[in-house]
Design a protein around this motif. Structure first.
Motif, PDB file in Angstrom:
ATOM      1  N   SER A  54       7.732  38.307  39.561  1.00 37.40           N
ATOM      2  CA  SER A  54       6.801  39.038  38.704  1.00 37.40           C
ATOM      3  C   SER A  54       7.169  38.869  37.236  1.00 37.40           C
ATOM      4  O   SER A  54       6.282  38.835  36.365  1.00 37.40           O
ATOM      5  CB  SER A  54       6.780  40.517  39.076  1.00 37.40           C
ATOM      6  N   LEU A  55       8.436  38.746  36.934  1.00 38.41           N
ATOM      7  CA  LEU A  55       8.861  38.535  35.553  1.00 38.41           C
ATOM      8  C   LEU A  55       8.409  37.178  35.028  1.00 38.41           C
ATOM      9  O   LEU A  55       8.099  37.041  33.842  1.00 38.41           O
ATOM     10  CB  LEU A  55      10.383  38.645  35.447  1.00 38.41           C
ATOM     11  N   LEU A  56       8.371  36.184  35.898  1.00 33.27           N
ATOM     12  CA  LEU A  56       7.950  34.845  35.470  1.00 33.27           C
ATOM     13  C   LEU A  56       6.444  34.776  35.223  1.00 33.27           C
ATOM     14  O   LEU A  56       5.981  33.942  34.438  1.00 33.27           O
ATOM     15  CB  LEU A  56       8.349  33.817  36.529  1.00 33.27           C
ATOM     16  N   GLY A  57       5.699  35.624  35.885  1.00 32.94           N
ATOM     17  CA  GLY A  57       4.259  35.653  35.676  1.00 32.94           C
ATOM     18  C   GLY A  57       3.564  34.412  36.223  1.00 32.94           C
ATOM     19  O   GLY A  57       4.124  33.634  36.999  1.00 32.94           O
ATOM     20  N   ASP A  58       2.323  34.242  35.788  1.00 33.50           N
ATOM     21  CA  ASP A  58       1.511  33.104  36.233  1.00 33.50           C
ATOM     22  C   ASP A  58       1.520  32.036  35.142  1.00 33.50           C
ATOM     23  O   ASP A  58       0.938  32.229  34.076  1.00 33.50           O
ATOM     24  CB  ASP A  58       0.077  33.558  36.510  1.00 33.50           C
ATOM     25  N   PRO A  59       2.187  30.903  35.350  1.00 28.44           N
ATOM     26  CA  PRO A  59       2.269  29.883  34.308  1.00 28.44           C
ATOM     27  C   PRO A  59       0.928  29.205  34.074  1.00 28.44           C
ATOM     28  O   PRO A  59       0.115  29.056  34.985  1.00 28.44           O
ATOM     29  CB  PRO A  59       3.289  28.893  34.875  1.00 28.44           C
ATOM     30  N   GLY A  60       0.728  28.780  32.851  1.00 23.43           N
ATOM     31  CA  GLY A  60      -0.485  28.036  32.535  1.00 23.43           C
ATOM     32  C   GLY A  60      -0.388  26.609  33.018  1.00 23.43           C
ATOM     33  O   GLY A  60       0.646  26.180  33.541  1.00 23.43           O
ATOM     34  N   PRO A  61      -1.463  25.843  32.838  1.00 26.89           N
ATOM     35  CA  PRO A  61      -1.491  24.458  33.323  1.00 26.89           C
ATOM     36  C   PRO A  61      -0.369  23.597  32.744  1.00 26.89           C
ATOM     37  O   PRO A  61       0.221  22.790  33.466  1.00 26.89           O
ATOM     38  CB  PRO A  61      -2.867  23.956  32.861  1.00 26.89           C
ATOM     39  N   TRP A  62      -0.078  23.787  31.454  1.00 27.07           N
ATOM     40  CA  TRP A  62       0.954  22.952  30.831  1.00 27.07           C
ATOM     41  C   TRP A  62       2.309  23.221  31.439  1.00 27.07           C
ATOM     42  O   TRP A  62       3.072  22.293  31.732  1.00 27.07           O
ATOM     43  CB  TRP A  62       0.997  23.210  29.328  1.00 27.07           C
ATOM     44  N   TRP A  63       2.640  24.503  31.675  1.00 26.51           N
ATOM     45  CA  TRP A  63       3.919  24.862  32.269  1.00 26.51           C
ATOM     46  C   TRP A  63       4.011  24.386  33.706  1.00 26.51           C
ATOM     47  O   TRP A  63       5.078  23.991  34.182  1.00 26.51           O
ATOM     48  CB  TRP A  63       4.131  26.372  32.188  1.00 26.51           C
ATOM     49  N   ARG A  64       2.881  24.429  34.409  1.00 20.81           N
ATOM     50  CA  ARG A  64       2.892  23.951  35.791  1.00 20.81           C
ATOM     51  C   ARG A  64       3.151  22.447  35.842  1.00 20.81           C
ATOM     52  O   ARG A  64       3.886  21.965  36.714  1.00 20.81           O
ATOM     53  CB  ARG A  64       1.570  24.299  36.480  1.00 20.81           C
ATOM     54  N   GLU A  65       2.570  21.708  34.916  1.00 17.86           N
ATOM     55  CA  GLU A  65       2.840  20.268  34.867  1.00 17.86           C
ATOM     56  C   GLU A  65       4.310  20.002  34.578  1.00 17.86           C
ATOM     57  O   GLU A  65       4.914  19.078  35.134  1.00 17.86           O
ATOM     58  CB  GLU A  65       1.960  19.616  33.798  1.00 17.86           C
ATOM     59  N   LEU A  66       4.894  20.811  33.707  1.00 16.63           N
ATOM     60  CA  LEU A  66       6.312  20.663  33.405  1.00 16.63           C
ATOM     61  C   LEU A  66       7.151  20.960  34.644  1.00 16.63           C
ATOM     62  O   LEU A  66       8.132  20.257  34.934  1.00 16.63           O
ATOM     63  CB  LEU A  66       6.689  21.612  32.265  1.00 16.63           C
TER      64      LEU A  66
END
Length: 221
Positions: A54-66
């Motif tokens: 829950s602390l990490l939250g939902d990453p955006g597309p750029w973070w997911r690609e990383l």
């Protein structure tokens, strides 16, 4: 003849870091055992896992690609390239013992996670064995070996040497662990287990390599 500073006779586990890494390895092995016993046979996240996720939250597309890029480094193709580059660097530096440690330390860490998974029996996504994380163990082990090589090359002392090695291991584990959690491939405690597995295995492999290489028969060959 004296030993070359970076040559085959130089230990991959320098004296200044041996004792402290040995203590860390023991604590890490104990942590893997405790976590494995606690989460063994379970099929869902624990309270710690839920809070960390829950602390990490939902990453955006750029973070997911990383995260996917980091994850690739733990896949067979990415891992093979990374290890090959590392081995080549060790051979160019004329330190074959370090090249053996890179292959052996990384390979043993991943093998340990593979053997532990069915023993612990923790699952994710309906049946995939999850504890400990092999991807996290791989990158942690790789970072530990690179830092050990750097520590030996630079001749770091009892404080700087272990600090560099542990900082590198923490960085490698954090990067891959973050990626595994963000991609929902592992629970955070799986990641912790993988990190601790590498911390326990790499120093043991390094010590074994040094002992074998320093035997009279090995020195005469």
């Amino acid at each position: 003849m004296g030993r070359n500073h970076a040559g085959p006779g130089r230990p991959v586990l320098p004296g200044p870091v041996r004792g402290r890494l040995g203590a860390v390895a023991g604590l890490a092995a104990a942590a893997v055992a405790v976590l494995g016993a606690w989460y063994g046979g379970t099929g869902g996240p624990g309270g710690v896992d839920v809070r960390v996720r829950s602390l990490l939250g939902d990453p955006g597309p750029w973070w997911r690609e990383l995260a996917e890029g980091a994850d690739f480094l733990g896949e067979p193709a990415g891992a093979a390239v990374l290890v090959a580059v590392g081995v080549l660097g060790c051979l160019v530096a004329r330190w074959p013992r370090a090249a053996v440690l890179l292959v052996g330390g990384v390979g043993a860490s991943v093998a340990a996670t593979t053997l532990l998974k069915p023993v612990v029996g923790r699952t994710i996504h309906g049946g995939y064995l999850a504890f400990p994380s092999g991807h996290t163990a791989f990158l942690t082990a790789f970072a530990l070996v690179v830092a050990l090589v750097a520590s030996g090359r630079l001749g770091l002392g009892r404080t700087a040497g272990p600090s560099l090695v542990l900082a590198a291991g923490a960085a490698g584990g954090a990067v891959m662990g973050w990626a595994q959690v963000v991609l929902d491939a592992h629970y955070p405690t799986d990641v912790l287990g993988g990190w601790c597995t590498a911390l326990a295995v790499v120093p043991a492999v390094a010590r074994s390599i040094d002992r074998l290489a320093d035997t009279p028969d090995a020195q005469r060959s």
